[in-house]
Structures are given as structure tokens and as C-alpha cells.
Design a protein around this motif. Sequence first.
Motif, short mmCIF file in Angstrom:
data_model
loop_
_atom_site.label_atom_id
_atom_site.label_comp_id
_atom_site.label_asym_id
_atom_site.label_seq_id
_atom_site.Cartn_x
_atom_site.Cartn_y
_atom_site.Cartn_z
N ILE A 1 7.99 19.46 -34.39
CA ILE A 1 8.15 19.02 -32.99
C ILE A 1 9.37 18.13 -32.86
O ILE A 1 10.15 18.25 -31.90
N TYR A 2 9.56 17.23 -33.82
CA TYR A 2 10.75 16.37 -33.79
C TYR A 2 12.02 17.21 -33.93
O TYR A 2 13.03 16.96 -33.23
N LEU A 3 12.00 18.21 -34.81
CA LEU A 3 13.17 19.07 -34.98
C LEU A 3 13.49 19.79 -33.66
O LEU A 3 14.66 19.94 -33.29
N LEU A 4 12.45 20.23 -32.98
CA LEU A 4 12.63 20.88 -31.68
C LEU A 4 13.26 19.91 -30.68
O LEU A 4 14.22 20.26 -29.98
N TYR A 5 12.74 18.70 -30.64
CA TYR A 5 13.23 17.65 -29.73
C TYR A 5 14.71 17.35 -30.01
O TYR A 5 15.51 17.17 -29.07
N ALA A 6 15.07 17.34 -31.28
CA ALA A 6 16.46 17.03 -31.64
C ALA A 6 17.39 18.20 -31.36
O ALA A 6 18.57 18.00 -31.02
N GLY A 7 16.88 19.42 -31.46
CA GLY A 7 17.74 20.59 -31.34
C GLY A 7 17.98 21.08 -29.92
O GLY A 7 19.05 21.63 -29.62
N LEU A 8 17.01 20.88 -29.04
CA LEU A 8 17.14 21.41 -27.67
C LEU A 8 18.40 20.93 -26.93
O LEU A 8 19.13 21.75 -26.37
N PRO A 9 18.68 19.63 -26.90
CA PRO A 9 19.87 19.20 -26.15
C PRO A 9 21.18 19.65 -26.78
O PRO A 9 22.19 19.78 -26.08
#
Length: 409
Positions: free
Chosen positions: A143-151
Motif C-alpha cells: 500500500i505504501y509503494l502504491l501511495y509513493a508511486g501514484l503521483p
Amino acid sequence: MNIVERAKSILLSPRPTWEVIDTEQTDTASLYTGYLMILAAIPAVCGFIGMSIIGMGMFGVSMRVPFFAGLANMVVSYVLSLVGVYILAVIIDFLAPRFGGVGNRLQALKVAVYASTSAMLGGVFALLPMLAMLSVLTGLYSIYLLYAGLPILMKSAREKSVGYTALVIVAAIVLGLIVGAINALFMPRGVGPWASGDTPNVSVRTPGGEVTIDGGGIAAMQRKMEEAARSMEKASAQKDPAAMAAATRDATAAAASMLGGGKALGAQTLKAALPEQLGGLARTGFEVQDGTALGLPTSQASADYGSGERTVHVEIMDLGGLGAMAAAAFGMAQGEKEDQHHAEKTWQEGGRTLHESYAKDGSSAERKMALKNGVLISISADNMDIAALRSVASQLDIAALERLQRPAN
């Protein structure tokens, strides 16, 4: 790309690695064959070993899932995880403009693939069922990886990353419930929440709609799964690769059929909705992809139209029963945004979810639709304003696409 180095870098240095991934030239096939298909095998294989070979037990009582039932579960869970990542990418792509981002299917697929690294590697804990809960921790890191990658990859506004991530996670949870229900079909009776004789419906409500897993359908699909497992056992005994492949396809197709609509519409059916001319522009090329031969609930048809610098790209996609989930997730993000250069809006109309995004100087425009039957349509254009794009979109027989019924299983 070295898969070990990439996995290590995305886990230990996510933000710099996302920056590298953002500009990396790749394609769908490379992302799957060079990375995802390898990592996705970890939870599938380790789960099979843990449940069917090592087994689980306590207080002196041990239990193993029958070998061929576990084997069938491994194959289907592996295939569905590959399909699930692509579906997640579709949802990420559809939601991007709502959060100040730019829709791009390949970039969205990069996010879905690489953000799943931690969760996939955590599948190693399935070797010992008593440690399987530790995989929750690796899932949280994804989930953190997703949060970091989206922007970074989807160019979404950083201040909206929490909301964007939250909606994608809701969609992922729904997908996880469905995949978990399918995997449970391979458990012997008495194991898992779907094992009892009376199987309830499971409904997940979202602001964009409700996704339901049909309890009665689960029982019917279980019988089909059991038939496929027996076919796999027979083919294995006869050492018949063709029969094994056919039985695996049947098992996957049976799993897909309980996802609210079964098989996907045929890709040729979708292609038929793409006319030779659109908006006075001739069709310059098309592409058709169909997963039905493998038992996968996906089909897609796209076409390009153009004259000079004025071009239009139309894509029609069906995700089988999972299309309803994608449409529900798409419908969760409604609203509008506008500045002096750009405008966008997401809304619901007549049971459909629509999204428009366009440059005010007429240089580009995009219109996306999630139809009531779960079919997804994307129309984008260069050197065309939104009024002209709407006119082009009106020439597609949207009502006919919405009336299409998926084939029975």
C-alpha cells in the motif's frame, strides 16, 4: 532488467526507483514475462506446498488439502492474480484524471505491477500456514509503494495521493474478496468460509455501486471446479499435456463465470462496434485481444482513426464479471475540476459513469464511459476539442454495446 535488483530497489528505495520506472521504456508483455509472472508464482507455489504438502495442524491434529485440489487452486490463483493486477491497472488508469493525474494504461500497469512486489514476495510465508498472517505486513507495505508511486507515474496531485490510494485499495479489497472466494472453492468441505452447504451472497457496497458474489453460483461453480480437478488428475496420470491444458482452462473459466457475469464478450464482437469511419476520419488500424481461449475473462478491441494531425483512438474493453467491479470503482470518484487551460468532470448519467477531460485550446480531449453491463469505452483525440469528440463518440452504437449479453458458461 534484473528482477532481483529491481525488487530490492523498489522495496528499499521506493521513491528513486519509481522515478526510474516512470521514464523506463517497456510494454505489457515485458512487464508480465520479465517480472510479474515470476513474482506471482511465489504465493501460488508456496501456498500449494504449505497446504497440500506440508499441511497445517494443531493439538496433534493435522490436515492437508488434497494434492490435485491444491494443484488446481495453485493454477487458478496464479492466473487470477495476473488478471487481477491488470484489472487494478485499469482502475488506476480510470481514476487518475479525478485526482489531477494523467490517464495512461501502461503507466498504470507499471504502478500495479511494481507496487505488488511486497505482497507477492510475502507469499513465501504461505509455506508454513501458521505464518501466513505475516503476509498482511507485506501487503501493507505494498500500500505504501502504491501511495509513493501514484503521483510519480500517474502525475496525480501529491495532496490527493491519500484519496487516490484509498479508492484503489477499496477496489483491490473487492478484488481480493472475489479471488479469495474462488480459491476457497478448491478447499475440501469444512475448510474455509465457503465450505458449508449453505453459501451466502457477499455484497460490497461502494459509493459507485454494489458488487455481489453469488452464493448460489459458488456452489454451482464448485461442481465445475471439481470436474476440472478430476480431469486434471486423469490427464496427469496419462501424462497428457494437451488434456492438462484443457482442464486448467476449464477450471479458470469456471472460476471466472461466478464473478457476476462469467465469460467476457468475444473480442470480435467488440471489434464489430468499431466502424470503418468515425467522425469523417478513416480507420487506420486496429488491434484485437481475446483471453477466452485461455479461459480468462478479458477481451479488448481498439482502433485508430486519423487524417493529418487529427487523430482519434477508441478502445472497448470487457473484463467479464469483473467489469462491474471496475465500473463501481470508477463511479466512486465523481466531481469536476477546471483551470484556465484544462477541464475535467466525472459523473453518472442513466446508470453509466462518464468522464471527460480536455484542453481548452482544443489540442486534446478524452471521454471515458463505464456502461451498465460493465463494458468500458475510452475515446481520446489529438487536435480536437471536446465538442467534436462528443460528436465522434455519439456515432458509436453505445446502446448496442450496452445490450450485449455475455455468453453462458
